[in-house]
Design a protein around this motif. Structure first.
Motif, PDB file in Angstrom:
ATOM      1  N   THR A  19       0.837  -1.190   0.000  1.00 59.92           N
ATOM      2  CA  THR A  19       0.000   0.000   0.000  1.00 59.92           C
ATOM      3  C   THR A  19       0.877   1.247   0.000  1.00 59.92           C
ATOM      4  O   THR A  19       1.776   1.396   0.823  1.00 59.92           O
ATOM      5  CB  THR A  19      -0.928   0.013   1.226  1.00 59.92           C
ATOM      6  OG1 THR A  19      -1.715  -1.170   1.200  1.00 59.92           O
ATOM      7  CG2 THR A  19      -1.831   1.229   1.217  1.00 59.92           C
ATOM      8  N   ALA A  21       0.747   5.347   0.277  1.00 57.64           N
ATOM      9  CA  ALA A  21      -0.067   6.507   0.639  1.00 57.64           C
ATOM     10  C   ALA A  21       0.463   7.701  -0.151  1.00 57.64           C
ATOM     11  O   ALA A  21       1.674   7.895  -0.258  1.00 57.64           O
ATOM     12  CB  ALA A  21       0.012   6.780   2.134  1.00 57.64           C
ATOM     13  N   GLY A  23      -0.324  12.004  -1.120  1.00 61.20           N
ATOM     14  CA  GLY A  23      -1.079  13.183  -0.741  1.00 61.20           C
ATOM     15  C   GLY A  23      -0.479  14.437  -1.327  1.00 61.20           C
ATOM     16  O   GLY A  23       0.717  14.509  -1.617  1.00 61.20           O
ATOM     17  N   THR A  30      -1.067  14.274   5.893  1.00 59.00           N
ATOM     18  CA  THR A  30      -1.961  13.185   6.297  1.00 59.00           C
ATOM     19  C   THR A  30      -1.379  11.831   5.900  1.00 59.00           C
ATOM     20  O   THR A  30      -1.436  10.870   6.672  1.00 59.00           O
ATOM     21  CB  THR A  30      -3.356  13.380   5.667  1.00 59.00           C
ATOM     22  OG1 THR A  30      -3.871  14.644   6.075  1.00 59.00           O
ATOM     23  CG2 THR A  30      -4.311  12.282   6.072  1.00 59.00           C
ATOM     24  N   ALA A  31      -0.795  11.747   4.717  1.00 59.79           N
ATOM     25  CA  ALA A  31      -0.181  10.496   4.272  1.00 59.79           C
ATOM     26  C   ALA A  31       0.969  10.100   5.199  1.00 59.79           C
ATOM     27  O   ALA A  31       1.101   8.930   5.582  1.00 59.79           O
ATOM     28  CB  ALA A  31       0.309  10.632   2.830  1.00 59.79           C
ATOM     29  N   THR A  34      -0.449   8.899   8.469  1.00 61.12           N
ATOM     30  CA  THR A  34      -1.028   7.566   8.286  1.00 61.12           C
ATOM     31  C   THR A  34       0.076   6.509   8.314  1.00 61.12           C
ATOM     32  O   THR A  34      -0.065   5.468   8.967  1.00 61.12           O
ATOM     33  CB  THR A  34      -1.817   7.497   6.966  1.00 61.12           C
ATOM     34  OG1 THR A  34      -2.851   8.485   7.001  1.00 61.12           O
ATOM     35  CG2 THR A  34      -2.433   6.125   6.756  1.00 61.12           C
ATOM     36  N   ALA A  35       1.177   6.784   7.639  1.00 63.61           N
ATOM     37  CA  ALA A  35       2.308   5.849   7.656  1.00 63.61           C
ATOM     38  C   ALA A  35       2.878   5.715   9.066  1.00 63.61           C
ATOM     39  O   ALA A  35       3.290   4.629   9.476  1.00 63.61           O
ATOM     40  CB  ALA A  35       3.387   6.319   6.690  1.00 63.61           C
ATOM     41  N   ILE A  42       1.449   0.733   5.455  1.00 64.88           N
ATOM     42  CA  ILE A  42       1.941   1.675   4.446  1.00 64.88           C
ATOM     43  C   ILE A  42       3.383   1.322   4.104  1.00 64.88           C
ATOM     44  O   ILE A  42       4.252   1.318   4.965  1.00 64.88           O
ATOM     45  CB  ILE A  42       1.840   3.135   4.946  1.00 64.88           C
ATOM     46  CG1 ILE A  42       0.413   3.471   5.380  1.00 64.88           C
ATOM     47  CG2 ILE A  42       2.348   4.099   3.874  1.00 64.88           C
ATOM     48  CD1 ILE A  42      -0.617   3.357   4.284  1.00 64.88           C
ATOM     49  N   LEU A  45       5.529   6.284   0.365  1.00 63.96           N
ATOM     50  CA  LEU A  45       4.834   7.572   0.353  1.00 63.96           C
ATOM     51  C   LEU A  45       5.163   8.348  -0.916  1.00 63.96           C
ATOM     52  O   LEU A  45       6.331   8.438  -1.306  1.00 63.96           O
ATOM     53  CB  LEU A  45       5.265   8.421   1.556  1.00 63.96           C
ATOM     54  CG  LEU A  45       4.872   7.908   2.931  1.00 63.96           C
ATOM     55  CD1 LEU A  45       5.647   8.655   4.011  1.00 63.96           C
ATOM     56  CD2 LEU A  45       3.379   8.068   3.133  1.00 63.96           C
TER      57      LEU A  45
END
Length: 172
Positions: A19, A21, A23, A30-31, A34-35, A42, A45
């Motif tokens: 996955t 992320a 942004g 936010t990405a 999230t990681a 995640i 990025l």
């Protein structure tokens, strides 16, 4: 061409075991967060013109780097492949670009970062990365100085190229 690059990008992003992320602007922050919260989920990025420095105003006395400052306070870092694609406008703001570079080091504490994972697209502003560049004629955007001198569609091609190269290099 562009279709092949898009297929490569979507093929790499559709594997649930890898996955990524992504942004833009505050979405890049936010990405990263999230990681930080889900490091087992995640795997990478893609950060587009991230707003990693907040300066609400000298009168309010609020100035901080985000999320770098949060990581440093918790003495944490992430070792996660990431690519930063920045506008020339944002790269020209010393505190903002400095915060971006410090975040890049926090995402890669072991020094394995490839210098090619930090990009600045010449002739661009933050708005070059927005979707409205596809539905408003370029000459109008440039005349209003909403975007930089770079053709917005060419800037988007650069974003896709850097993202695809990053995915191929790190996840194939």
């Amino acid at each position: 061409g562009r279709e092949a690059a898009f297929k490569d990008l979507t093929d790499a992003m559709c594997d649930v075991n890898r996955t990524i992320a992504a942004g833009f602007s505050y979405g890049a922050t936010t990405a990263v967060l999230t990681a930080h919260l889900y490091p087992d989920v995640i795997r990478g990025l893609i950060l587009l013109d991230g707003w990693f420095y907040v300066d609400v105003g000298k009168s309010a006395g609020i100035e901080f780097e985000f999320p770098s400052q949060a990581f440093e306070e918790k003495k944490k870092s992430l070792d996660i492949p990431s690519v930063f694609v920045n506008s020339e406008q944002f790269a020209g703001i010393p505190k903002l670009y400095g915060a971006t570079c410090r975040l890049a080091r926090l995402l890669n504490p072991n020094g394995k970062r490839n210098e090619s994972d930090m990009h600045v697209i010449d002739g661009t502003t933050h708005c070059n990365f927005c979707d409205f560049v596809f539905w408003v004629p370029s000459f109008i955007l440039q005349k209003l100085k909403v975007v930089g001198l770079a053709d917005p569609r060419v800037a988007y091609q650069e974003i896709i190229r850097h993202s695809t190269d990053f995915l191929k290099h790190n996840f194939q």
